[in-house]
Design an enzyme around this catalytic site. Structure first.
Site, PDB file in Angstrom:
ATOM      1  N   ASP A  48      25.038  51.271   4.705  1.00 52.48           N
ATOM      2  CA  ASP A  48      25.479  52.194   5.755  1.00 52.48           C
ATOM      3  C   ASP A  48      26.279  51.388   6.781  1.00 52.48           C
ATOM      4  O   ASP A  48      26.580  50.196   6.571  1.00 52.48           O
ATOM      5  CB  ASP A  48      24.293  52.964   6.358  1.00 52.48           C
ATOM      6  CG  ASP A  48      23.389  52.105   7.239  1.00 52.48           C
ATOM      7  OD1 ASP A  48      23.599  50.874   7.327  1.00 52.48           O
ATOM      8  OD2 ASP A  48      22.454  52.672   7.853  1.00 52.48           O
ATOM      9  N   CYS A  53      20.869  48.398   4.863  1.00 53.50           N
ATOM     10  CA  CYS A  53      21.012  49.221   6.064  1.00 53.50           C
ATOM     11  C   CYS A  53      20.464  48.375   7.213  1.00 53.50           C
ATOM     12  O   CYS A  53      20.348  47.149   7.074  1.00 53.50           O
ATOM     13  CB  CYS A  53      20.333  50.585   5.917  1.00 53.50           C
ATOM     14  SG  CYS A  53      18.543  50.578   5.728  1.00 53.50           S
ATOM     15  N   THR A  89      17.447  48.096   8.566  1.00 52.84           N
ATOM     16  CA  THR A  89      16.173  47.457   8.196  1.00 52.84           C
ATOM     17  C   THR A  89      16.021  47.253   6.694  1.00 52.84           C
ATOM     18  O   THR A  89      15.121  46.517   6.266  1.00 52.84           O
ATOM     19  CB  THR A  89      14.993  48.346   8.636  1.00 52.84           C
ATOM     20  OG1 THR A  89      15.168  49.626   7.998  1.00 52.84           O
ATOM     21  CG2 THR A  89      14.951  48.517  10.147  1.00 52.84           C
ATOM     22  N   HIS A 143       7.472  40.394 -11.609  1.00 57.09           N
ATOM     23  CA  HIS A 143       6.291  41.229 -11.853  1.00 57.09           C
ATOM     24  C   HIS A 143       6.576  42.729 -11.820  1.00 57.09           C
ATOM     25  O   HIS A 143       5.868  43.490 -12.472  1.00 57.09           O
ATOM     26  CB  HIS A 143       5.203  40.910 -10.817  1.00 57.09           C
ATOM     27  CG  HIS A 143       4.514  39.603 -11.084  1.00 57.09           C
ATOM     28  ND1 HIS A 143       3.358  39.234 -10.437  1.00 57.09           N
ATOM     29  CD2 HIS A 143       4.815  38.579 -11.929  1.00 57.09           C
ATOM     30  CE1 HIS A 143       2.973  38.034 -10.872  1.00 57.09           C
ATOM     31  NE2 HIS A 143       3.851  37.613 -11.769  1.00 57.09           N
ATOM     32  N   HIS A 164       2.477  42.770 -16.921  1.00 55.79           N
ATOM     33  CA  HIS A 164       3.270  43.414 -15.863  1.00 55.79           C
ATOM     34  C   HIS A 164       4.013  44.643 -16.399  1.00 55.79           C
ATOM     35  O   HIS A 164       4.243  45.598 -15.665  1.00 55.79           O
ATOM     36  CB  HIS A 164       4.237  42.414 -15.241  1.00 55.79           C
ATOM     37  CG  HIS A 164       3.550  41.193 -14.738  1.00 55.79           C
ATOM     38  ND1 HIS A 164       2.648  41.235 -13.696  1.00 55.79           N
ATOM     39  CD2 HIS A 164       3.578  39.908 -15.160  1.00 55.79           C
ATOM     40  CE1 HIS A 164       2.165  40.031 -13.490  1.00 55.79           C
ATOM     41  NE2 HIS A 164       2.698  39.202 -14.365  1.00 55.79           N
TER      42      HIS A 164
HETATM   43  C1  RB5 Z   1      20.852  53.159  11.540  1.00 58.96           C
HETATM   44  O1  RB5 Z   1      20.810  53.080  12.933  1.00 58.96           O
HETATM   45  C2  RB5 Z   1      19.506  52.753  10.949  1.00 58.96           C
HETATM   46  O2  RB5 Z   1      18.559  53.721  11.234  1.00 58.96           O
HETATM   47  C3  RB5 Z   1      19.613  52.506   9.454  1.00 58.96           C
HETATM   48  O3  RB5 Z   1      20.582  51.547   9.204  1.00 58.96           O
HETATM   49  C4  RB5 Z   1      18.371  52.003   8.764  1.00 58.96           C
HETATM   50  O4  RB5 Z   1      17.822  50.904   9.431  1.00 58.96           O
HETATM   51  C5  RB5 Z   1      17.356  53.007   8.420  1.00 58.96           C
HETATM   52  O5  RB5 Z   1      16.332  52.723   7.776  1.00 58.96           O
END
Ligand code: RB5
Length: 149
Positions: free
Chosen positions: A8, A65, A67, A98, A133
């Site tokens: 993203d 993204c 996180t 695994h 596994h």
């Molecule tokens: C975007 O601000 C953020 O929410 C997205 O990149 C991601 O971290 C969502 O899980």
């Protein structure tokens, strides 16, 4: 090896940096987007990459993204996908060895560029060990199959 890659807006620069790394390593990839840092929605890109991987058109996927969490949850909604979010190399290697993970996700706001390269290397250079596994991965697939009934 060919990879499908997506991100993203939050991870756009992060992805572009890692694409340079793939080029240096001679690893083929298809960048399915997003193609700019304009605000977008991570499920779009998670699904695109996941469908390529599930169709067997590429060997594995990379998704990023902020996180790594939202895009991995999205990818995991596609049948046959085992997407993992990793912030260190050990889990990335074990996810291949695994869990036969087929998509590696990382958070651009979580890991720096050097660590991201180490995580990526660990994922790409580890093989599924099968054996006991394989039975467990089959049990995961069985959960998926029960959901579809
Ligand atoms: C975007 O601000 C953020 O929410 C997205 O990149 C991601 O971290 C969502 O899980």
């Amino acid at each position: 090896m060919k990879l499908a890659v997506g991100s993203d807006h939050a991870a756009y620069e992060f992805k572009m940096d890692l694409l340079k790394y793939l080029e240096e390593k001679g690893i083929e990839y298809e960048d399915l987007g997003s193609h700019s840092a304009e605000r977008t929605d991570y499920p779009i890109w998670g699904e695109k990459v996941a469908r390529k991987v599930a169709a067997g058109e590429v060997d594995a996927g990379l998704l990023f993204c902020g996180t790594g969490v939202g895009i991995s949850i999205s990818a995991n909604k596609v049948r046959g996908i085992r997407a993992v979010v990793c912030s260190e190399p050990y889990s990335a290697a074990m996810a291949r060895r695994h869990n036969n993970a087929n998509i590696l996700c990382m958070g651009a706001r979580v890991v720096g560029p050097d660590l991201a390269r180490m995580i990526l290397d660990a994922f790409l250079h580890s093989e599924f060990e099968g054996g006991r596994h394989a039975k467990r991965v089959d049990l995961i697939s069985a959960i998926e199959a029960r959901e579809e009934r």
